[in-house]
Motif scaffolding. Structure first.
Motif, PDB file in Angstrom:
ATOM      1  N   ARG A  26       0.746  -1.184   0.044  1.00  0.00           N
ATOM      2  CA  ARG A  26       0.095   0.163  -0.087  1.00  0.00           C
ATOM      3  C   ARG A  26       0.643   1.256   0.073  1.00  0.00           C
ATOM      4  O   ARG A  26       1.908   1.417   0.804  1.00  0.00           O
TER       5      ARG A  26
ATOM      6  N   VAL B  79       1.112   7.307   5.019  1.00  0.00           N
ATOM      7  CA  VAL B  79       1.433   8.427   6.260  1.00  0.00           C
ATOM      8  C   VAL B  79       1.497   9.603   5.515  1.00  0.00           C
ATOM      9  O   VAL B  79       2.423   9.977   4.760  1.00  0.00           O
ATOM     10  N   GLU B  80       0.497  10.465   5.559  1.00  0.00           N
ATOM     11  CA  GLU B  80       0.383  11.962   4.991  1.00  0.00           C
ATOM     12  C   GLU B  80       1.521  12.695   5.195  1.00  0.00           C
ATOM     13  O   GLU B  80       2.093  13.590   4.460  1.00  0.00           O
TER      14      GLU B  80
ATOM     15  N   ALA C  44       4.520  11.964   5.936  1.00  0.00           N
ATOM     16  CA  ALA C  44       5.656  11.607   5.454  1.00  0.00           C
ATOM     17  C   ALA C  44       5.942  12.179   4.030  1.00  0.00           C
ATOM     18  O   ALA C  44       4.948  12.413   3.468  1.00  0.00           O
TER      19      ALA C  44
ATOM     20  N   ILE D 286       6.053  -0.846   7.809  1.00  0.00           N
ATOM     21  CA  ILE D 286       5.958   0.376   7.149  1.00  0.00           C
ATOM     22  C   ILE D 286       7.505   1.176   7.153  1.00  0.00           C
ATOM     23  O   ILE D 286       8.010   1.016   7.901  1.00  0.00           O
ATOM     24  N   ALA D 287       7.472   1.856   5.817  1.00  0.00           N
ATOM     25  CA  ALA D 287       8.833   2.497   5.481  1.00  0.00           C
ATOM     26  C   ALA D 287       8.120   4.008   5.348  1.00  0.00           C
ATOM     27  O   ALA D 287       7.218   4.257   4.524  1.00  0.00           O
ATOM     28  N   GLY D 288       8.858   4.926   5.901  1.00  0.00           N
ATOM     29  CA  GLY D 288       8.350   6.307   5.941  1.00  0.00           C
ATOM     30  C   GLY D 288       9.682   7.230   5.432  1.00  0.00           C
ATOM     31  O   GLY D 288      10.714   6.937   6.025  1.00  0.00           O
TER      32      GLY D 288
END
Lengths: 239, 252, 252, 239, 239, 252
Positions: free
Chosen positions: F29, F33-34, F36, F50-52
């Motif tokens: 997906r 994260v907005e 980021a 998760i990667a940001g």
């Protein structure tokens, strides 16, 4: 500016008006921390140090315990506001060294073998620092240990001595600490005539060193009387 | 001891003979550390803290380039209690410092915009350091009070060529209100002002309320591992406002 | 082993056959690390340390804007002894580094004012790093000696546009004296020069004395958990001054 | 910019278009971490927090164990990318305080005395932070604890309230968190009518405070229904 | 400057004059640390690494012990003066990774199951770093383990290989380490034909990779002879 | 469970029914994260990371004054597994981050020279932070994939007066390749693609291979405490190249 580059003595008077071998006013308060097993506050002029003793108490984790002797721990710390530039409360290298030399200055006086597997903690807090904090702290610790009922061979008394130009001086204040040519911290058990701390920085001849030690010795003997008087007075008053 | 505290409380009594809404004796000494820009020693009963203020030059935060910085820090020195240990600050020290900070900051008693030296470049950073020297309970109210008094006697150092001249001052730090922190402990159905060490050990919940001169509340912190009831909140706030007036009178 | 050391001492003998006032064999090798600006390997008996010097650019301290900076650091690598553990420096490492630092600094052998690049802005920061590689006693004298020799062969790097050109040098670091550290152990009524590992374990007190070329004493540090007597101090100082001359001859 | 200096309300609408006492969209997901004993993800608008529970499990080293009760530990942490400026992953003072207040908000609800010598760990990770992260995290924790089968007196529900000019608001977003005049974090056990978290910053009168608490209370009661519905649905679907 | 942007080979000669598949001078010294259970110093050109082994020894605290096997710990560290810019002595991320890969390179060779509940510590100190420090350290460790009498399946031999333009090279120096197109660290038990370390950075085709591994293999076989000769000589001389 | 994994493998089977060379289901997906600058959630089976990406302004390194900086950091959050504990990053986290970093960096997929703002003074520093949220094995491939996808949707913030305007963007980060990481576990004589948690517990050695679009290999890392054979290396590389193509198709 470095050692020797600041004028610290004029017409035989030091920057705070003292004569070379004159101590600052000494103030001693006992039992200043009610939660502590023994505590004392000692001031040499503006330099003010609190000592608080806890123990002998059980030591954990167990693998730190010594089976044949008790352990002495010391921690010297300066309040962040005790100096000109705010000091971070985390221990720095100087504090770590001083904690060790203070421990070694007190250790010869304590019958640690009397309470194996335990620890005695001596905590020092410098409230205001105007030179000679480690020796002020040793005097406070000696009193706090006595008040905590730790069995001792003798009280430990300490002072600083130094040299400005060719003059030997007693009880260095902060500016003298930084800029005098020589700075020596000294502690002893006066009743036993034994030295427990000797640290020196700066250039001296053997002869000067001897004289510095003599001044320190006779000063420690005076401080011995002060410590004993303070303790005597307490027991007269309170018990 | 714990059960003794509770037993007495059943009869509406406290172990040191105080009324439930009574503070211990408060002793304030100002300017106790010459090296500090401001300082105060506060004793509440046998609880003893010293707060010292140092002013240093720092870069402002990017989102407030023309405001000074306030930093509050607390140390539970291992001298003060057999429970305290040396080491980096624990959660209780950090919480105490942050609650004291919010009480001062939210009261708007310090005009941080007057602490700008050069916008975006240099501002005064005001460090309030709290050293706890004897822990006999209610460290928070003692720390907040010592911090307030120390700030109120703080002098801003002189500057020369952008450097601080230690020991010389250009004037006082402007502190225009006197926010007071009042902590109230809940033990069973009782609400106690200024709990001492023994009382804190059996305290279920504690509410600390910072109150400004105009009776406005500027910070609240619930502590303790048990709940509190709605009706108790009302009583606590009323009591805190009332006691804050009493203590405020002790502050010059 | 401890009691064997003591038994022999009763007869005035040491476990390795030395006289009480005799150092173990000292072996100095210079420039052992090409990447370093200066370096030395020193063995005293089997005790082995390397000192390496790196020069970096730094801001001067505010109270000495036109002087270079000297930083001495020691690491008791866990390779060197089963007692040593990895981790941040302990009190013994810190004390050793600080005592070596004072011996060098107080002798005034380095003219720090010659290490200024741009007053108030940029100066040379001289790092002396001591790595202990084998611990057979008397680490302090070995470390002080390795540091001195490393400093004496240190070259200052070339600068171009304010940046260091690694591997090119503009000249030697000026080191005008040879302060020598001599450590003397007290075991019962005996005073022993250069105690080895087994002797250190039964040492009651140890005095380390740094002596300059003109026989002036520049630093003293008492170590050990027992006391020392006044008359012993005199003997120790005399002995230290005498031995320092011997060792100084080994330094180019 | 400081509290009160940013225009946060215009014609009765907040910067994100909400009415003063309107909550953001609430999203609840259960069992989001298969390795965990219980987990939940709760979002209030863009603010998104994961909670994961491990325990009761044995506690080591042993000297940390309590013989008469279990121990609750909480750790609040923000992902480095969850905020505008990258946050270092090491815990800062704020995270340490929040970890404590979250623990104290949950503790009254848990029968810790039922599992002596053990620990229950509640871990919180803020994936995205747009205000009200601690209360969002408390709601996620409450659900994760229930899913982990930890015996509880009640669920714990939490929300934030505040004040802009003279308007009281509900569920603060990030900008409101920073610049509103008042910011209050609140948690309670709605089934018991008991408050477990109350933290307030900013200037209020006693009357305003009362009203803020009332809004918070009725909101927590709504969140209570959401939590219960989420759990009910799960057990209807999955078991 | 980046990989591939520095001219590292001219007329078939590398910057230090070597041919592509030529090793630097290898120097081996055994028993260099008398307090250690086993120690060795290995130099590949200017790169010089000391290894010191302690153990098998009891492991504390006890909960770290494994009941069915011994534990191997490794610590790779660089002396602050071993590199161009002074390196802080605290372990950085690179040192932590290298400590792990060195441990995993040695572990397959050690009969750890022979001494349960204990630990073997391998400490590495880089005295001077001019490329290939990890593989030099593995060779030193292998010898130090053997000298400490740790039961081993085989010696572990290691070398680095790489690529400059289209030329494959052996035993990278510091500048080649930083700027060659490919950099591979390799270790094996030559007597067993088994690989224990394989780390590669930089772009290669499958065919190049195969060739790199072949060069590394035949080099490790040569180093195997050097290690064995050094040990043989020691036992001939000293025992 | 360990012996069950091994028993099934004897028959060429895996506990979750996969073929030896089969990945679990991969779910990507984007923009999760907005706040980021770029982000991605990747699930491989139940493994979840998760990667940001955050972009900050930094000083360039002295030896590459006109290039941006890439920093990859991983956190095994204690949420993700009962084995994970809070605290500073351990060796496994550090290794994972460094291997992901090398796969990206060595593929040359990011043109760091396009991230220079002012040569020698200011460049973009691209932080890739990986948060592991559920640990069911093969964290490395999931982390590398999430990092790649997050970088590919990363936008560079707008600057005004040298300051970052949060929430406004000047364009996309240029990412010109799609390096894919494939980890292959050796369990006895078997080579398994994408080992799950139970398989990793009995894995003897694991080879992680990063492969670029042109089938060039850009990074290899052997893990695990047992050896690997020469002939196995060949098979592993072939398998990794093949599987990388499959996964690359999932990346926009």
């Amino acid at each position: 500016m470095k050692r020797g580059e600041v004028k610290l003595i004029t017409d035989g008077k030091r920057i705070d008006g003292r004569k070379p071998e004159e101590m600052r006013n000494v103030e001693i308060k006992l039992d200043v921390i009610s939660r502590s097993d023994g505590s004392a506050e000692v001031a040499f002029g503006k330099t003010r140090v609190l000592a608080s003793v806890y123990g002998p108490r059980a030591l954990f984790p167990k693998y730190l315990q010594e089976h044949e002797t008790g352990i002495l721990r010391c921690r010297y710390s300066m309040a962040p506001f005790s100096v000109d530039e705010r000091k971070s409360p985390a221990p720095d290298r100087r504090s770590i060294e001083l904690s060790k030399v203070i421990r070694l200055a007190l250790e010869p006086a304590i019958f640690l073998e009397d309470f194996p597997k335990t620890v005695v903690d001596v905590y020092l807090e410098v409230i205001e620092a105007d030179g000679s904090t480690r020796v002020t702290g040793i005097n406070a610790s000696s009193l706090a240990l006595a008040l905590a009922g730790i069995p001792m061979r003798d009280l430990v008394c300490a002072c600083s001595v130094g040299k400005i130009n060719d003059t030997l001086i007693l009880d260095l204040n902060g500016r003298e600490d930084n800029y005098s040519e020589v700075d020596m911290a000294f502690a002893m058990m006066p009743g036993k005539g034994k030295i427990t701390l000797l640290q020196m920085d700066g250039l001296v001849t053997k002869e000067e060193l001897k004289k510095l030690i003599e001044i320190a010795k006779s000063t420690c003997e005076k401080i011995y009387e002060m410590q004993k008087n303070a303790l005597r007075e307490k027991y007269r008053v309170s018990e | 001891m714990d059960s003794y505290v509770l037993e007495l409380l059943e009869k509406g009594k406290r172990i040191d003979g105080r009324r439930l809404d009574e503070f211990r004796k408060i002793e304030i000494r100002e300017n106790v550390v010459e090296k500090a820009e401001g300082s105060a020693s506060v004793k509440i009963g046998e609880t003893h803290v010293i707060a010292g203020v140092k002013a240093e030059i720092a870069q402002p935060f990017p989102d407030s380039p023309d405001e000074g910085i306030l930093i509050v820090n607390a140390e539970f020195t291992p001298l003060a209690s057999p429970e305290f240990e040396p080491g980096p600050p624990g959660e209780d020290e950090i919480e105490l410092a942050r609650v004291v900070d919010r009480g001062i900051r939210e009261s708007k008693c310090i005009e941080l915009e007057k602490l700008c030296i050069q916008p975006g470049e240099k501002v005064w950073c005001i460090f309030v350091d709290i050293s706890v020297l004897n822990h006999q309970g209610n460290l928070l109210d003692a720390s907040a009070l010592a911090s307030l008094v120390a700030l109120r006697n703080t002098r801003i150092p002189k500057l020369e060529d952008g450097k601080i001249i230690r020991g010389e001052y250009q004037g006082k730090l402007p502190v225009i209100f006197k926010p007071i922190n009042v902590s109230i402990a809940k033990i069973r159905e009782n609400l106690l002002v200024d709990p001492n060490f023994e009382e804190e050990k059996v305290t279920e919940a504690k509410i600390s309320v910072a109150v400004r001169d105009d009776d406005k509340i500027c910070a609240i912190q619930k502590q303790g591992s048990k709940e509190i009831l709605f009706e108790e909140i009302d009583k606590i706030i009323d009591l805190a406002v009332e006691k804050s007036k009493e203590i405020r009178k002790l502050v010059k």
